[in-house]
Design an enzyme around this catalytic site. Sequence first.
Site: not given
Length: 236
Positions: A204, A112, A178
């Site tokens: 998580n 990203h 996460g």
Amino acid sequence: MAAQRDTAGKIVILTGAGISAESGLGTFRDEGGLWAQHRIEDVATPEGFARNPRLVHDFYNARRAQAAEAAPNAAHTALARLQADYPGEVILVTQNVDGLHEMAGARAIHMHGALEGALCAACGARWQAPPVMCPDDPCPKCTRPATRPDIVWFGEMPYFMDEIAAHLEDCETFAAIGTSGQVYPAAGFVQEAAYAGAHTVELNLNDSDTSRSFAEHRVGPASRIVPQWVDELLTR
Ligand code: APR
């Protein structure tokens, strides 16, 4: 014992905002997260940037300043240790745009983009972003005032997808750390890895949208459960 199934084959790890939460950087979709404070269409789409570039630069300037004050936590450090000491290849793919993996000594594929990157929307030039970016900053290459954060926005194609797909096809273990599993293509990586025969593990604090696709679950704060997982991989 799930960890017994991990071999010294390739490990692919996907991280999301949750790994940086204990470093003080907010996540997107937890209570009070970034998307509760800002509209995605205003600050994380090309249309939003075209409509109000100053608003978008201000959003990323604030995140860049916050990231500059943050330090890697034990989860980032454990992944760097895994990359350094594991006998097989460890590919770290991150959805995050902070530099905490690199600050911990790891190498990460930024699908990203990164807060430290600047991009010219006119000519495609890339350079190191200054701490504060403004809409009329001239591109160092074509001099046009078309600079934007080098961040992949909604509706844009993430970076390095061919390289990531190739890693998913021949990894023996795929871990997601996460991430809420709500944004594709990253959320589909677990199916690609499982289809290729990899053991899949989710680390998580809570369940995610893709939890049911994972063979193994480790629940807790990343700063505790990631070092434990890494220790098991390095001493199995
Ligand atoms: N330890 C482990 N997991 C945690 C922790 C923690 N301390 N704190 C939060 N989490 C988990 C949450 O349970 C949640 O599953 O981190 C996840 C954060 O989810 P999101 O906020 O949706 O972040 P992420 O999955 O990285 O978002 C993916 O969406 O907006 C886009 O581009 C943006 O890269 C981002 C993408």
